[in-house]
Design an enzyme around this catalytic site. Structure first.
Site, PDB file in Angstrom:
ATOM      1  N   HIS A  37       5.664  35.933  59.958  1.00  0.00           N
ATOM      2  CA  HIS A  37       6.298  36.725  58.897  1.00  0.00           C
ATOM      3  C   HIS A  37       5.691  38.138  58.865  1.00  0.00           C
ATOM      4  O   HIS A  37       6.402  39.125  58.680  1.00  0.00           O
ATOM      5  CB  HIS A  37       6.071  36.089  57.529  1.00  0.00           C
ATOM      6  CG  HIS A  37       6.685  34.734  57.361  1.00  0.00           C
ATOM      7  ND1 HIS A  37       5.934  33.587  57.327  1.00  0.00           N
ATOM      8  CD2 HIS A  37       7.976  34.345  57.224  1.00  0.00           C
ATOM      9  CE1 HIS A  37       6.732  32.545  57.145  1.00  0.00           C
ATOM     10  NE2 HIS A  37       7.979  32.973  57.104  1.00  0.00           N
ATOM     11  N   GLN A 150      13.259  35.115  65.665  1.00  0.00           N
ATOM     12  CA  GLN A 150      14.081  34.426  66.676  1.00  0.00           C
ATOM     13  C   GLN A 150      13.738  32.945  66.766  1.00  0.00           C
ATOM     14  O   GLN A 150      14.426  32.189  67.430  1.00  0.00           O
ATOM     15  CB  GLN A 150      13.883  35.076  68.049  1.00  0.00           C
ATOM     16  CG  GLN A 150      14.610  36.402  68.171  1.00  0.00           C
ATOM     17  CD  GLN A 150      14.200  37.190  69.401  1.00  0.00           C
ATOM     18  OE1 GLN A 150      13.384  36.735  70.198  1.00  0.00           O
ATOM     19  NE2 GLN A 150      14.742  38.383  69.541  1.00  0.00           N
ATOM     20  N   SER A 187       4.878  28.240  62.232  1.00  0.00           N
ATOM     21  CA  SER A 187       5.872  27.753  61.281  1.00  0.00           C
ATOM     22  C   SER A 187       5.149  27.287  60.030  1.00  0.00           C
ATOM     23  O   SER A 187       4.034  26.748  60.124  1.00  0.00           O
ATOM     24  CB  SER A 187       6.629  26.567  61.892  1.00  0.00           C
ATOM     25  OG  SER A 187       7.295  25.833  60.881  1.00  0.00           O
TER      26      SER A 187
END
Ligand code: PAF
Length: 286
Positions: A37, A150, A187
């Site tokens: 992020h 992506q 993640s």
């Protein structure tokens, strides 16, 4: 960095930046931020003068048996990371602010075609939830550009399509996946893995790399490659969701003639579902 919770405050802050002649970039997130992020926000800060991020765990994109309630909420740590990455304004609406008339009768945005199959098959309604909330956020912020990872390859395709089809004047930028040293895609869900699962997890990306190497070397029997990779996943303790080779622009199942390809995987380890992908162009080395 200013943090606002209402659409009214958000609009006022963005209007002020606009009045100062600033270009607005937007990075929507669900929080629990990691270096992936941060890379999106850093990119936004390079590309525009005023960076808006949002943190909203969107109930509309979670299925009934998914991890909405246990999705990590880490606002203070997230705010620190956003400041460091160059964010100017953070929007953290609650569910009532986003869906003041309830979710049941909420107007929905659905994107046929690219939403179907892959994550769309295993998470019914997920992309409609994403497309709806992203459309709302785009209308609230009205950015010049918006940046997405992506890693969520199909999500990025859904958003590019909705912006095109609904004539939204927003440039969509996809940023490469940030990975741990062993290749695991960063993640928020990696935090659910125990030590053993974390050690096993990089097999997903390794197998995508092996498949891409074989395709570059001329292999076009994609099903055979999928079987081999899934054997590696099984051996590492994964349960398959999907593993597919697709054409990367339209996400159609890849034919032997396609040059722009993406291999996409989703698999469960314990109760955690991980996704990853590898896009490549047979005409170039990238
Ligand atoms: O990728 C995510 O974190 C979410 O799907 C998004 C784009 C913020 C919409 O809720």
């Amino acid at each position: 960095m200013n943090t606002v919770k209402s659409v009214r405050e958000l609009r006022a802050a963005v209007a002020q930046a606009r009045a100062e002649g600033k270009q607005i970039a937007f990075v929507p997130t669900m929080g629990n931020l990691h270096a992936g992020h941060a890379a999106l926000v850093e990119k936004a800060a390079q590309r525009a003068d005023f960076v808006v991020a949002s943190i909203f765990v969107n109930p509309l994109q979670f299925g009934p048996s998914e991890d909405l309630d246990k999705y990590p909420r880490t606002l203070l740590a997230d705010q620190e990371k956003l400041v460091e990455a160059g964010c100017h304004l953070l929007f953290t609406p609650d569910v009532e602010e986003m869906y003041p008339h309830g979710m049941e009768g909420q107007t929905r945005v659905s994107v046929p075609g690219v939403s179907e199959g892959l994550c769309g098959a295993s998470r019914p309604g997920h992309f409609e939830g994403v497309a709806t909330v992203v459309s709302k956020l785009f209308n609230m912020v009205q950015p010049d550009l918006a940046i997405f990872g992506q890693k969520d390859f199909q999500q990025l395709a859904v958003i590019r399509t909705l912006v095109r089809d609904l004539n939204m004047p927003i440039q969509i930028i996809g940023e490469p996946t940030v990975r741990a040293e062993d290749g695991l895609a960063l993640s928020s869900r990696n935090g659910y893995l125990n030590a053993e699962q974390r050690e096993a997890a990089p097999v997903l990306y390794r197998s995508l790399q092996d498949m891409a190497t074989a395709i570059r070397a001329g292999e076009r029997n994609y099903s055979k490659l999928v079987v081999t990779a899934q054997q590696q996943h099984d051996a590492a303790g994964f349960r398959p969701d999907y593993l597919e080779v697709r054409e990367s622009n339209n996400l159609h199942p890849a034919t032997a003639d396609d040059q722009q390809l993406v291999i996409l995987v989703a698999a469960y380890i314990g109760n955690t579902r991980l996704i990853d992908n590898l896009a490549f162009d047979l005409n170039t080395s990238a």
